[in-house]
Design an enzyme around this catalytic site. Structure first.
Site, PDB file in Angstrom:
ATOM      1  N   SER A   1       0.768  -1.193   0.030  1.00  0.00           N
ATOM      2  CA  SER A   1      -0.086   0.037  -0.008  1.00  0.00           C
ATOM      3  C   SER A   1       1.000   1.436   0.196  1.00  0.00           C
ATOM      4  O   SER A   1       0.422   2.233  -0.463  1.00  0.00           O
ATOM      5  CB  SER A   1      -0.843   0.053   1.161  1.00  0.00           C
ATOM      6  OG  SER A   1      -0.188  -0.006   2.392  1.00  0.00           O
TER       7      SER A   1
ATOM      8  N   HIS B   1      -0.753   4.491   7.432  1.00  0.00           N
ATOM      9  CA  HIS B   1      -0.103   5.120   6.094  1.00  0.00           C
ATOM     10  C   HIS B   1       0.137   6.523   6.492  1.00  0.00           C
ATOM     11  O   HIS B   1      -0.365   7.002   7.088  1.00  0.00           O
ATOM     12  CB  HIS B   1      -1.009   4.830   4.820  1.00  0.00           C
ATOM     13  CG  HIS B   1      -1.450   3.439   4.663  1.00  0.00           C
ATOM     14  ND1 HIS B   1      -2.826   3.016   4.959  1.00  0.00           N
ATOM     15  CD2 HIS B   1      -0.814   2.128   3.900  1.00  0.00           C
ATOM     16  CE1 HIS B   1      -2.757   1.807   4.720  1.00  0.00           C
ATOM     17  NE2 HIS B   1      -1.572   1.328   4.287  1.00  0.00           N
TER      18      HIS B   1
ATOM     19  N   ASP C   1      -3.575   7.626   8.067  1.00  0.00           N
ATOM     20  CA  ASP C   1      -4.685   6.920   8.688  1.00  0.00           C
ATOM     21  C   ASP C   1      -4.164   6.149   9.857  1.00  0.00           C
ATOM     22  O   ASP C   1      -4.924   5.128  10.232  1.00  0.00           O
ATOM     23  CB  ASP C   1      -5.456   6.184   7.651  1.00  0.00           C
ATOM     24  CG  ASP C   1      -4.665   5.292   7.038  1.00  0.00           C
ATOM     25  OD1 ASP C   1      -3.532   4.947   7.561  1.00  0.00           O
ATOM     26  OD2 ASP C   1      -4.986   4.680   6.001  1.00  0.00           O
TER      27      ASP C   1
END
Ligand SMILES: *[C@@H]1O[C@H](CO)[C@@H](O)[C@H](O)[C@H]1NC(C)=O
Ligand SMILES: *[C@@H]1O[C@H](CO)[C@@H](O)[C@H](O)[C@H]1NC(C)=O
Ligand SMILES: *[C@@H]1O[C@H](CO)[C@@H](O)[C@H](O)[C@H]1NC(C)=O
Length: 375
Positions: free
Chosen positions: A40, A346, A343
């Protein structure tokens, strides 16, 4: 003018990274394409295309830059976006969103959020819940790369041209091999730490596969300081002040991330071709860059009081509790550009931009990616 830079930069790099002094082959600064693999930190849409209902496809993801959710786990651009921008390359298409050779003219983004270096099967055997552990590990992403190469260039010599003129970003990959078992209460000493040498071996294999396919420039990032990640700070909070460093990060988790990165660098130093005309393999120090903004946030435009607090989350001291991703009902900060964590897992676009600049211009890459362009 140019010659003085040429002398100074390699010297600086020797200081930063005495064991991995390598130089680029002359005149290979311009790339025609960017291929990226990973998770990610690098995924610009693959994971989201698999699961259209996930929160990453809803507000506030993308609120800062694209002004809409794009599938990036961020408020805006990722490191790979900033690298493409700096090299004047168009953003490469996520593999799962492209169909034709034309779609992959600028390369391909093969990274998938949640992906591990090791195969999904290994984690299935550990008994982990695989809901957010996709079956697109490093080996699968390499197979995707081969498919794209075949689409772009059916013949060997054409493919060689593509490989030698492309930039490969191999990672970051590996942190999810630890995240998934950590987040599912597995034992650090008995189950998680023993994965480390296997993860490094997988990345070694991938690097060798890329070199074997003819890649000439490969950037391999290390993992980020896990002990400074809000979600980890929440899960492993401790009453013992000795568990924390001066910046408030959890020591033993950062020690583990450093152990991974040391092993990664050692492996790269070992397999890096002696002749840089064969291939240049760059280590990108994401860890060092993120530690720098965490320790001296104000120096780089970040707020000190929220250096370990997610911009978007579900409350608590680090604004990061049980939820994996943030959503429209989360507690959202007014200015993500002053936060490091987006978040809780990340990073914000602002933090990614700092990392990208440090990799492109130095000192967080050895050698820095743009040093050879300045002539
Ligand atoms: C996604 O959400 C829509 C509407 O909210 C719903 O109809 C659909 O079943 C959901 N799909 C999945 C795969 O959960
Ligand atoms: C190395 O990577 C390739 C993917 O191209 C994979 O097929 C192979 O199994 C890997 N080998 C090891 C030992 O991981
Ligand atoms: C992990 O352990 C904590 C506390 O022991 C518990 O509250 C939580 O539900 C567990 N999580 C999982 C995924 O097993």
């Amino acid at each position: 003018m140019a010659s003085s830079l040429m002398v100074v930069l390699p010297l600086l790099l020797l200081v930063v990274c005495p064991y991995a002094a390598v130089s680029y082959p002359a005149g290979t600064c311009r790339y025609t394409r960017l291929f990226s693999l990973g998770d990610s930190l690098t995924d610009t849409g693959n994971f989201a295309s698999l699961s259209p209902n996930r929160s990453v496809l809803a507000f506030p993801y993308g609120e800062t830059f694209f002004r809409r959710p794009t599938g990036r786990f961020c408020d805006g651009r990722l490191i790979v976006d900033f690298i493409a921008e700096a090299l004047k390359l168009p953003l490469s298409t996520p593999f799962l969103l492209g169909k034709t050779a034309e779609d992959f003219r600028a390369g391909a983004n093969l990274a998938v959020s949640g992906a591990t270096a090791l195969s999904q099967q290994l984690f299935r055997d550990m008994g982990l819940d695989l809901t957010i552990l996709p079956p697109y590990s490093l080996d699968v992403q390499l197979e995707w790369l081969k498919r794209v190469l075949h689409m772009l260039a059916p013949t060997g010599p054409e493919r060689q041209d593509i490989m030698s003129s492309s930039l490969f970003l191999l990672g970051e990959i590996g942190i999810n091999d630890y995240n998934h078992p950590f987040f599912q209460n597995r034992s650090f000493t008995a189950q998680i730490r023993p994965l480390l040498p296997k993860v490094i071996k997988k990345i070694e294999n991938a690097t060798k596969v890329l070199i074997g396919l003819g890649a000439k420039t490969i950037v391999v990032p290390g993992v980020i300081p896990m002990g400074c990640v809000p979600r980890y700070l929440t899960i492993f909070q401790s009453n013992d002040p000795g568990d924390y460093d001066a910046a408030g990060c959890i020591r033993w988790l950062n020690d583990f991330a450093e152990e991974h990165n040391r092993a990664l660098r050692h492996m790269l130093d070992h397999i890096r071709p002696r002749d840089p005309t064969v291939a240049v393999v760059v280590y990108a120090d994401y860890y060092g860059a993120i530690l720098e903004i965490t320790r001296s946030p104000q120096k780089h435009g970040f707020r000190k009081d929220v250096a370990l607090t997610a911009c978007c989350g579900d409350g608590g001291p680090h604004n990061s509790g049980k939820l994996i991703a943030c959503s429209a009902t989360s507690i959202l900060c007014p200015d993500p550009s002053r936060h490091i964590s987006w978040d809780g897992i990340h990073l914000t676009e602002a933090a990614y931009q700092f990392v990208a600049r440090g990799v492109l211009d130095g000192p967080y890459a050895a050698p820095s990616m743009l040093s050879k362009c300045r002539r």
